[in-house]
Design a protein around this motif. Structure first.
Motif, PDB file in Angstrom:
ATOM      1  N   THR A 233       0.836  -1.206   0.000  1.00  0.00           N
ATOM      2  CA  THR A 233       0.000   0.000   0.000  1.00  0.00           C
ATOM      3  C   THR A 233       0.870   1.256   0.000  1.00  0.00           C
ATOM      4  O   THR A 233       1.909   1.302   0.656  1.00  0.00           O
ATOM      5  N   TYR A 234       0.405   2.259  -0.735  1.00  0.00           N
ATOM      6  CA  TYR A 234       1.130   3.515  -0.881  1.00  0.00           C
ATOM      7  C   TYR A 234       0.269   4.656  -0.353  1.00  0.00           C
ATOM      8  O   TYR A 234      -0.912   4.477  -0.079  1.00  0.00           O
ATOM      9  N   HIS A 235       0.887   5.800  -0.195  1.00  0.00           N
ATOM     10  CA  HIS A 235       0.141   6.954   0.319  1.00  0.00           C
ATOM     11  C   HIS A 235      -1.110   7.194  -0.538  1.00  0.00           C
ATOM     12  O   HIS A 235      -1.046   7.077  -1.763  1.00  0.00           O
ATOM     13  N   PRO A 236      -2.242   7.519   0.097  1.00  0.00           N
ATOM     14  CA  PRO A 236      -3.496   7.711  -0.653  1.00  0.00           C
ATOM     15  C   PRO A 236      -3.380   8.680  -1.821  1.00  0.00           C
ATOM     16  O   PRO A 236      -4.075   8.530  -2.834  1.00  0.00           O
ATOM     17  N   TYR A 237      -2.493   9.679  -1.712  1.00  0.00           N
ATOM     18  CA  TYR A 237      -2.354  10.664  -2.785  1.00  0.00           C
ATOM     19  C   TYR A 237      -1.817  10.040  -4.079  1.00  0.00           C
ATOM     20  O   TYR A 237      -1.989  10.590  -5.160  1.00  0.00           O
ATOM     21  N   PHE A 238      -1.146   8.889  -3.964  1.00  0.00           N
ATOM     22  CA  PHE A 238      -0.601   8.240  -5.167  1.00  0.00           C
ATOM     23  C   PHE A 238      -1.692   7.593  -6.011  1.00  0.00           C
ATOM     24  O   PHE A 238      -1.479   7.302  -7.180  1.00  0.00           O
ATOM     25  N   TYR A 239      -2.841   7.316  -5.385  1.00  0.00           N
ATOM     26  CA  TYR A 239      -3.942   6.678  -6.113  1.00  0.00           C
ATOM     27  C   TYR A 239      -4.794   7.763  -6.756  1.00  0.00           C
ATOM     28  O   TYR A 239      -5.896   8.054  -6.305  1.00  0.00           O
ATOM     29  N   GLY A 240      -4.255   8.350  -7.814  1.00  0.00           N
ATOM     30  CA  GLY A 240      -4.879   9.523  -8.429  1.00  0.00           C
ATOM     31  C   GLY A 240      -6.316   9.309  -8.849  1.00  0.00           C
ATOM     32  O   GLY A 240      -7.176  10.172  -8.641  1.00  0.00           O
ATOM     33  N   ASP A 241      -6.611   8.129  -9.439  1.00  0.00           N
ATOM     34  CA  ASP A 241      -7.978   7.903  -9.931  1.00  0.00           C
ATOM     35  C   ASP A 241      -8.959   7.612  -8.800  1.00  0.00           C
ATOM     36  O   ASP A 241     -10.164   7.600  -9.003  1.00  0.00           O
ATOM     37  N   ASN A 246     -12.363  17.104  -7.466  1.00  0.00           N
ATOM     38  CA  ASN A 246     -13.433  18.090  -7.648  1.00  0.00           C
ATOM     39  C   ASN A 246     -14.184  18.370  -6.346  1.00  0.00           C
ATOM     40  O   ASN A 246     -14.770  19.423  -6.176  1.00  0.00           O
ATOM     41  N   ASN A 247     -14.166  17.398  -5.448  1.00  0.00           N
ATOM     42  CA  ASN A 247     -14.896  17.566  -4.185  1.00  0.00           C
ATOM     43  C   ASN A 247     -14.053  18.231  -3.106  1.00  0.00           C
ATOM     44  O   ASN A 247     -14.543  18.481  -2.007  1.00  0.00           O
ATOM     45  N   ILE A 248     -12.780  18.475  -3.416  1.00  0.00           N
ATOM     46  CA  ILE A 248     -11.917  19.128  -2.424  1.00  0.00           C
ATOM     47  C   ILE A 248     -11.994  20.640  -2.643  1.00  0.00           C
ATOM     48  O   ILE A 248     -11.544  21.168  -3.667  1.00  0.00           O
ATOM     49  N   LYS A 249     -12.586  21.317  -1.687  1.00  0.00           N
ATOM     50  CA  LYS A 249     -12.842  22.754  -1.842  1.00  0.00           C
ATOM     51  C   LYS A 249     -11.624  23.604  -1.484  1.00  0.00           C
ATOM     52  O   LYS A 249     -11.419  24.669  -2.052  1.00  0.00           O
ATOM     53  N   ASP A 250     -10.834  23.139  -0.547  1.00  0.00           N
ATOM     54  CA  ASP A 250      -9.682  23.922  -0.094  1.00  0.00           C
ATOM     55  C   ASP A 250      -8.598  23.916  -1.173  1.00  0.00           C
ATOM     56  O   ASP A 250      -8.016  22.871  -1.492  1.00  0.00           O
ATOM     57  N   PRO A 251      -8.300  25.085  -1.784  1.00  0.00           N
ATOM     58  CA  PRO A 251      -7.309  25.137  -2.871  1.00  0.00           C
ATOM     59  C   PRO A 251      -5.903  24.728  -2.425  1.00  0.00           C
ATOM     60  O   PRO A 251      -5.134  24.171  -3.212  1.00  0.00           O
ATOM     61  N   SER A 255      -3.874  21.780  -4.205  1.00  0.00           N
ATOM     62  CA  SER A 255      -2.563  21.990  -4.831  1.00  0.00           C
ATOM     63  C   SER A 255      -1.495  21.108  -4.185  1.00  0.00           C
ATOM     64  O   SER A 255      -0.565  20.642  -4.853  1.00  0.00           O
ATOM     65  N   THR A 256      -1.643  20.842  -2.884  1.00  0.00           N
ATOM     66  CA  THR A 256      -0.712  19.949  -2.187  1.00  0.00           C
ATOM     67  C   THR A 256      -0.790  18.541  -2.763  1.00  0.00           C
ATOM     68  O   THR A 256       0.230  17.904  -3.034  1.00  0.00           O
ATOM     69  N   ILE A 257      -2.040  18.077  -2.974  1.00  0.00           N
ATOM     70  CA  ILE A 257      -2.230  16.726  -3.530  1.00  0.00           C
ATOM     71  C   ILE A 257      -1.665  16.647  -4.943  1.00  0.00           C
ATOM     72  O   ILE A 257      -0.943  15.705  -5.290  1.00  0.00           O
ATOM     73  N   LEU A 258      -1.962  17.641  -5.772  1.00  0.00           N
ATOM     74  CA  LEU A 258      -1.454  17.640  -7.154  1.00  0.00           C
ATOM     75  C   LEU A 258       0.068  17.701  -7.185  1.00  0.00           C
ATOM     76  O   LEU A 258       0.712  17.025  -8.001  1.00  0.00           O
ATOM     77  N   GLY A 259       0.643  18.506  -6.284  1.00  0.00           N
ATOM     78  CA  GLY A 259       2.103  18.587  -6.201  1.00  0.00           C
ATOM     79  C   GLY A 259       2.715  17.275  -5.755  1.00  0.00           C
ATOM     80  O   GLY A 259       3.758  16.843  -6.266  1.00  0.00           O
ATOM     81  N   PHE A 260       2.029  16.646  -4.810  1.00  0.00           N
ATOM     82  CA  PHE A 260       2.482  15.343  -4.292  1.00  0.00           C
ATOM     83  C   PHE A 260       2.527  14.317  -5.419  1.00  0.00           C
ATOM     84  O   PHE A 260       3.522  13.608  -5.617  1.00  0.00           O
ATOM     85  N   ILE A 261       1.434  14.253  -6.203  1.00  0.00           N
ATOM     86  CA  ILE A 261       1.349  13.290  -7.309  1.00  0.00           C
ATOM     87  C   ILE A 261       2.428  13.564  -8.359  1.00  0.00           C
ATOM     88  O   ILE A 261       3.112  12.649  -8.826  1.00  0.00           O
ATOM     89  N   SER A 262       2.601  14.843  -8.704  1.00  0.00           N
ATOM     90  CA  SER A 262       3.561  15.169  -9.768  1.00  0.00           C
ATOM     91  C   SER A 262       4.998  14.937  -9.325  1.00  0.00           C
ATOM     92  O   SER A 262       5.858  14.578 -10.127  1.00  0.00           O
ATOM     93  N   ASN A 263       5.268  15.108  -8.042  1.00  0.00           N
ATOM     94  CA  ASN A 263       6.637  14.919  -7.551  1.00  0.00           C
ATOM     95  C   ASN A 263       6.964  13.469  -7.220  1.00  0.00           C
ATOM     96  O   ASN A 263       8.093  13.027  -7.393  1.00  0.00           O
ATOM     97  N   PHE A 264       5.984  12.748  -6.710  1.00  0.00           N
ATOM     98  CA  PHE A 264       6.284  11.437  -6.134  1.00  0.00           C
ATOM     99  C   PHE A 264       5.726  10.248  -6.877  1.00  0.00           C
ATOM    100  O   PHE A 264       6.013   9.120  -6.515  1.00  0.00           O
ATOM    101  N   GLY A 265       4.925  10.473  -7.904  1.00  0.00           N
ATOM    102  CA  GLY A 265       4.470   9.339  -8.696  1.00  0.00           C
ATOM    103  C   GLY A 265       2.989   9.031  -8.556  1.00  0.00           C
ATOM    104  O   GLY A 265       2.284   9.622  -7.739  1.00  0.00           O
TER     105      GLY A 265
END
Length: 271
Positions: A233-241, A246-251, A255-265
């Motif tokens: 199992t990997y960090h939940p942010y890695f499971y992009g799909d 869209n349901n995350i209101k806090d920008p 942006s943290t999640i998107l940065g996490f995915i782009s940096n870490f896979g």
């Protein structure tokens, strides 16, 4: 099973189905480490001990390391939207920086690597310089390193040589980085390394066990209870799909999640 398609072609087909592409460093095709022998003078492809355990992820290749990751999983309380979420691995087996680090001796990957590193090469000791030491790091020594391989390890000898004479720095022991150090069985020849490595990928042992690795990366052991049982199992942010951004209101969180995915896979789409 019918030997009508090579293991290489089959893996490329699965990568494509799962949304992996040469056009995206963050979702680059992922291939397995298939060997565990990077010290012998000759490579014995009839000996099971020559090969990596394809039924286990890189984090569980040794019993000691596997138990450390299980301990990490058990120590963290389940939590949503938190960087300390319950998982075995907080790093990934495939990311833009992993791809660029493997291919750093070739353009355009050299420039990509430098831009990801903030404009320069990394500290020499952390650069990809030896197949053996990279295997030891990813399979045993480094708790933040669970990287797998890329397709080029099975067909492209050029990425192993510093033909462009880039100044990659000097390691602490005085070694100047140049060509990638190859296992003894390759006789210092990148073409021989690729040839034998490809033979290993197409060997009877790998053909008989490859489906177990596919289960981990693309199949039913990718997430859920099967993944927990397989120490996969990997960090939940890695499971992009699996994350509905869209349901995350806090920008800021978004942006943290998107940065996490782009940096870490990113985990491939489940096939």
């Amino acid at each position: 099973q019918k030997r009508e398609i090579s293991n290489f072609d089959y893996l490329m087909y699965l990568n494509t189905l799962a949304g992996r592409s040469y056009n995206d460093y963050m979702q680059y095709p992922v291939f397995p480490w298939v060997l565990a022998d990077y010290h012998s003078e000759t490579l014995n492809l009839t000996d099971p001990h020559t090969f990596r355990d394809l039924s286990k992820p890189m984090g569980a290749q040794t019993v000691e390391r596997k138990h450390k990751f299980i301990q990490r999983f058990n120590e963290v309380e389940k939590s949503e939207g938190d960087l300390s979420a319950q998982c075995h691995y907080c790093t990934h087996y495939s990311s833009a920086i992993i791809v660029a680090s493997y291919l750093v001796r070739m353009e355009p990957f050299t420039q990509t690597f430098c831009s990801l590193q903030g404009g320069s090469f990394d500290v020499a000791d952390r650069m990809f310089h030896s197949v053996k030491s990279t295997w030891e790091s990813a399979s045993r020594d480094n708790m933040s390193d669970v990287r797998e391989l890329i397709p080029e390890f099975f067909y492209l000898p050029e990425f192993l040589t510093n033909a462009n004479h880039f100044e990659l720095g000097c390691m602490q022991d005085g070694t100047v980085l140049g060509d990638v150090q190859l296992p003894p069985w390759a006789d210092g020849d990148p073409h021989k390394f690729i040839l034998l490595h490809r033979q290993a990928l197409e060997s009877d042992y790998v053909s008989a066990h490859l489906h177990r690795w596919i289960d981990l990366i693309f199949g039913h052991k990718q997430h859920g209870s099967a993944a927990v049982e397989a120490v996969n199992t990997y960090h939940p942010y890695f499971y992009g799909d699996k994350m509905d951004l869209n349901n995350i209101k806090d920008p800021l969180i978004k942006s943290t999640i998107l940065g996490f995915i782009s940096n870490f896979g990113q985990i491939p789409k489940q096939v």
